[in-house]
Write a protein that holds these residues in place. Structure first.
Motif, PDB file in Angstrom:
ATOM      1  N   ASP A 175      -6.314   0.421   7.298  1.00  0.00           N
ATOM      2  CA  ASP A 175      -5.119   0.977   7.953  1.00  0.00           C
ATOM      3  C   ASP A 175      -5.480   1.781   9.199  1.00  0.00           C
ATOM      4  N   LYS A 201       1.891  -2.849   1.769  1.00  0.00           N
ATOM      5  CA  LYS A 201       0.939  -3.552   2.633  1.00  0.00           C
ATOM      6  C   LYS A 201      -0.253  -2.660   2.985  1.00  0.00           C
ATOM      7  N   LYS A 203      -3.726  -2.869   5.826  1.00  0.00           N
ATOM      8  CA  LYS A 203      -4.414  -3.623   6.880  1.00  0.00           C
ATOM      9  C   LYS A 203      -5.907  -3.337   6.814  1.00  0.00           C
ATOM     10  N   ASP A 214      -8.388  -8.544  12.131  1.00  0.00           N
ATOM     11  CA  ASP A 214      -7.477  -7.763  11.286  1.00  0.00           C
ATOM     12  C   ASP A 214      -6.772  -8.671  10.288  1.00  0.00           C
ATOM     13  N   VAL A 216      -3.679  -8.381   7.254  1.00  0.00           N
ATOM     14  CA  VAL A 216      -2.657  -7.578   6.608  1.00  0.00           C
ATOM     15  C   VAL A 216      -2.351  -8.210   5.253  1.00  0.00           C
TER      16      VAL A 216
END
Length: 508
Positions: A175, A201, A203, A214, A216
């Motif tokens: 995140d 969620k 990341k 990245d 998610v």
């Protein structure tokens, strides 16, 4: 009925269910929480009253140790001049002080296996042994330089699996915040940040070779498998079953894997418990019952000195293994602890298989888990010892510095060490074929020796003479040193290696 839990030295962590401290407590099953909360509360109240000096009870100014602790705690929390100003940080600071007081009290006992679990640790421990958690579904270790978390293996059908994460992928950020490991941020701290509520969620920024990307993920419930199996040698029909943890579902998963291999014509078996930290005692009893026809799986020594046996569960015994018709090699090493030692020791003492590898960790002490009221965590207290089927004491003794003073553990019938180079080769093989552990297993000298001995056994030759009673050379034992080399790879020990492994029991 007494049901017990074994926790061993940590194996590779699961995102959302860190194996560093994890297992479930069955006494919370069956909706008996209220009774369990009331009992410790009454006990604490009675102990507090019983230990209060007579003068204090009569109104004297003298304080009992319990009252002194509460008085000091109150003064610190109310009078300290520089507490955190933000509400959440203040609550964390206050809890840290309270928990430190408890830890200090337990430290005075001088028993490294008696400890307190705060509510978050207790919850995580329960998740681990249930084998169900909310996360992305990936096993983690650390990079070779111990700077970042690294994916060891995605769990099949999990978000990590569907995103095609690979062993060796390095977690750089969670995140948007760094995942760099330090004295202030451990692997377990990163795992906590990856965990979360179902449907939320997270990341992750991952590095693969020199490329960053990245991802998610939507957190979801992951059912963690603790068994992996395949036909190691198709021609000789040598099956392979690896058990990572004695979770609630371990015996059931073992049975499914064994029956699948039988349908493929399996004639002999390699049972791999290397780096298995333990789990639940009744599961060890169930699994041990598959290999033995009768008698004890293990012995427990009570506080009063009396010994009682946990015997083979006839209802769970599988005659094909118990009769020796499936020759079995068992793999263990210094990362095999508690339940792994109970089962491997029972198989060795009962002549139900041949052990290959290195001496196991050596943990023969039993703790009782007592959950506290108002979901304030739980305390684990050493109450018993356990011995192998043949009444061998396998507990390793260490001094205050952690140095071994008396060697314990289960010594295999054939001592065979895998070097760091062996581990690196297997790691490279798993990276080449991320979802094919069978391919990586072909590069394991211990598995190769197991295949060799099983072929000889099926040809009518006896097992080699056992080395279990030959004195060790210190450099040959993984349990002599408390400092692990921590190789990274599919069969590596975890980077954060606690010196604890315990059996925990409570009354249901």
């Amino acid at each position: 009925m007494v049901r017990s839990v074994i926790k061993g030295i940590a194996a590779t962590s699961l995102v959302g269910a860190a194996f560093f401290s994890g297992f479930n407590l069955q006494i919370l099953q069956g909706h008996k929480e209220d009774l369990l909360r009331i009992t410790p509360t009454l006990l604490a109240a009675r102990l507090s009253e019983a230990t209060r000096p007579a003068a204090a009870k009569a109104g004297s100014s003298d304080l009992s140790p319990v009252d002194t602790y509460h008085s000091v705690l109150e003064k610190i929390l109310s009078e300290y001049g520089a507490p955190p100003s933000e509400a959440k940080a203040l609550a964390t600071w206050r809890n840290k002080i309270r928990y430190a007081g408890i830890d200090g009290m337990l430290l005075a006992i001088g028993d490294r296996y008696t400890e307190y679990w705060n509510p978050e640790e207790f919850k995580r421990n329960m998740e681990d042994t249930q084998g169900r958690f909310f996360g992305i579904g990936a096993k983690l270790d650390v990079t070779k330089d111990k700077k970042y978390p690294m994916i060891i293996e995605p769990i099949e059908n999990s978000p990590a699996w569907r995103a095609k994460l690979k062993p060796g992928d390095v977690i750089v950020e969670v995140d948007g915040k760094s995942a760099l490991l330090s004295d202030q941020q451990h692997l377990d701290d990163v795992i906590k940040r990856i965990k979360g509520e179902e449907g939320t969620k997270v990341k992750l920024t991952l590095r693969r070779a020199t490329e960053k990307k990245d991802y998610v993920f939507t957190r979801e419930q992951v059912n963690s498998p603790v068994i992996d199996s395949w036909m190691q040698d198709d021609t000789a029909k040598i099956g392979y079953i690896r058990l990572d943890l004695f979770s609630e579902e371990a015996d059931v998963q073992f049975g499914i894997a064994f029956e699948r291999l039988q349908k493929q014509g399996m004639k002999s078996l390699i049972f791999d418990m290397r780096n298995n930290p333990g789990g639940m005692l009744h599961v060890a009893q169930d699994l041990g019952s598959r290999f033995l026809s009768s008698g004890p799986v293990t012995w427990l020594k009570e506080k009063n000195g009396q010994m009682r046996s946990l015997d083979v569960d006839i209802d769970r015994r599988r005659s094909i293994l118990a009769t020796g018709k499936i020759p079995t090699v068992v793999l263990i090493n210094g990362g095999s602890a508690s339940a792994s030692e109970i089962v491997s020791g029972a198989i060795q003492d009962g002549g139900a298989g041949f052990l290959i590898g290195t001496r196991s960790f050596g943990k023969g002490l039993v703790q009782t888990i007592i959950p506290l009221q108002d979901r304030e965590g739980a305390v684990k207290i050493t109450t018993q010892r356990y011995y192998t089927r043949g009444k061998r004491d396998i507990n390793t003794f260490r001094d205050e510095s952690g140095t071994v003073t008396k060697l314990g553990g289960v010594k295999p019938d054939m001592v065979l060490t895998e070097t760091e180079k062996d581990i690196e080769i297997q790691w490279a093989a798993l990276r080449d074929k991320p979802f094919d552990r069978r391919y990586a297993a072909k590069f394991s000298p211990q598995i190769a020796k197991g295949v060799e001995l099983l072929k000889a056994r099926m040809a009518g030759k006896p097992w080699p003479k056992s080395e279990k009673d030959i004195p060790d050379k210190p450099e040959k034992s993984e349990t002599v040193s408390t400092k692990s080399k921590n190789p990274v790879g599919p069969y590596a020990k975890p980077s954060a290696l606690p010196l604890t492994t315990e059996i925990d029991s409570t009354d249901k």
